[in-house]
Design an enzyme around this catalytic site. Structure first.
Site, PDB file in Angstrom:
ATOM      1  CB  CYS A  73      -0.921  -0.231   1.114  1.00  0.00           C
ATOM      2  SG  CYS A  73      -0.408   0.022   2.862  1.00  0.00           S
ATOM      3  CG  HIS A  99      -4.585   0.026   3.367  1.00  0.00           C
ATOM      4  ND1 HIS A  99      -3.792  -0.444   3.013  1.00  0.00           N
ATOM      5  CD2 HIS A  99      -5.624   0.564   2.633  1.00  0.00           C
ATOM      6  CE1 HIS A  99      -4.328  -0.976   1.665  1.00  0.00           C
ATOM      7  NE2 HIS A  99      -5.057   0.470   1.571  1.00  0.00           N
ATOM      8  CG  HIS A 109      -6.320   0.368  -2.507  1.00  0.00           C
ATOM      9  ND1 HIS A 109      -7.045  -0.046  -0.998  1.00  0.00           N
ATOM     10  CD2 HIS A 109      -7.147  -0.172  -2.965  1.00  0.00           C
ATOM     11  CE1 HIS A 109      -7.904  -0.925  -0.960  1.00  0.00           C
ATOM     12  NE2 HIS A 109      -8.871  -0.980  -2.178  1.00  0.00           N
TER      13      HIS A 109
END
Length: 361
Positions: free
Chosen positions: A275, A325, A337
């Protein structure tokens, strides 16, 4: 003669006990089978896999931080070692000067100056030399002080190098442990998925693909779209409402060019990403340097709160209480993402999880 007697028949009480014992054994056996843990359902497996993926992502960001720290420590150790080498050369030079002075004292210091004066053929010349010797004595003290100062610097640098090397060793061990923990969680998630039938696995994959397609549709709803070549020729990129030529526009275009790329922990492109690796790579294409981890990226710009209504295309959306994240906002309530192991870079709803911060690089 021996008498032949029939064995006595078992008493009713004994028969009852044996019958009851047998019945109990059968009952326990059937009860054990009845209470054996049933195989987890598809939804239960998905929930467990999602939980493992979240845990792996947390460890992945810790892994990334350890990698970055290791690299920085290696640079610091190298710099300190260079300083130690230069300082050692300086100390050696001064040691040479002290050696020459010591040798000179050995050659001349054995005869007191009064005796040298009595033996001198030219007292005036000797007195001139004696004045110069006093100046040499002062010079010797300066050289000795310089040696002590430089030696102190050298000892300090060596000590600092030892500390950094110890820290580097500890970081390397932690890096290995983090990597092993991530791999263990991924292996467990993979095993859970493989415990499902092929039909169930296909259904889960189809559900993820549908969710990504719906997110893409929402992202394109408010803006025109264009077809661009990619590994998935059916993919449509989102034309977001962001001024051309800006860092945000360049970062979004870069992220869009990687739609469909696989997730891989610790990866920051160009062919696979985790990520924070995707965010770092996308903004690097725009000429902006971001930190490596999602936690550090949280502080890499202006924090505009947690309300998605305040987000602008190009903002970083940081998720979860531990900021483990991160995604790139592309407008119309959607992000791009790299979700987790087994998934690919894709669109998703910006409110897919609790928002920790919205950051404008």
């Amino acid at each position: 003669m021996a008498s032949h007697r029939r064995p006595k028949p078992a008493g009713r009480a004994r028969v009852s006990i044996l019958t009851a014992a047998a019945a109990t054994a059968v009952a326990l056996s059937s009860q054990s089978g009845a209470h054996a843990d049933p195989a987890p359902t598809k939804d239960q497996v998905k929930a467990q896999v999602d939980a493992l993926n979240e845990q792996a992502e947390v460890k992945t960001e810790e892994f990334n931080a350890a990698v970055e720290k290791e690299q920085n420590l290696q640079k610091q150790v190298s710099q300190i070692q260079d300083q130690v080498a230069r300082q050692q050369a300086q100390v050696s030079t001064i040691q040479g000067s002290l050696g020459e002075i010591a040798a000179e004292q050995y050659r001349t210091g054995g005869i007191p100056q009064t005796v040298q004066l009595m033996l001198s053929a030219s007292p005036d010349s000797f007195l001139n030399q004696a004045g110069a010797m006093n100046q040499v004595g002062s010079s010797q003290a300066d050289v000795l002080k310089a040696f002590k100062d430089e030696q102190g610097k050298l000892d300090q640098q060596k000590h600092e190098a030892e500390q950094k090397l110890a820290e580097l060793d500890a970081t390397t061990k932690r890096l290995k442990a983090d990597k092993e923990e991530v791999q263990a969680k991924i292996a467990k998630a993979t095993a859970l998925l493989e415990s499902l039938s092929q039909k169930e696995r296909d259904e889960l994959a189809a559900a993820e693909a549908k969710a990504a397609a719906e997110a893409k549709a929402k992202a394109t709803a408010a803006a025109p779209s264009t077809e661009r070549a990619s590994r998935d020729s059916a993919r449509t990129d989102v034309a977001v409402n962001v001024p051309a030529g800006t860092h945000a526009a360049a970062a979004i275009a870069a992220a869009q060019s990687k739609l469909g790329s696989p997730y891989s922990y610790g990866a920051a492109g160009p062919s696979s990403f985790d990520c924070s690796g995707l965010m770092k790579w996308a903004y690097a294409q725009a000429g902006v340097s971001l930190p490596r981890t999602s936690q550090d990226q949280r502080g890499a710009g202006t924090n505009v709160g947690t309300n998605i209504a305040n987000a602008q295309p190009g903002d970083l959306i940081i998720y979860k209480s531990d900021a483990s994240h991160v995604a790139l906002y592309v407008g119309n309530g959607q992000v791009i993402h790299a979700p987790h192991t087994g998934a690919v870079v894709r669109y998703e709803s910006a409110t897919m999880a609790s928002i920790n911060a919205i950051v404008r690089p």
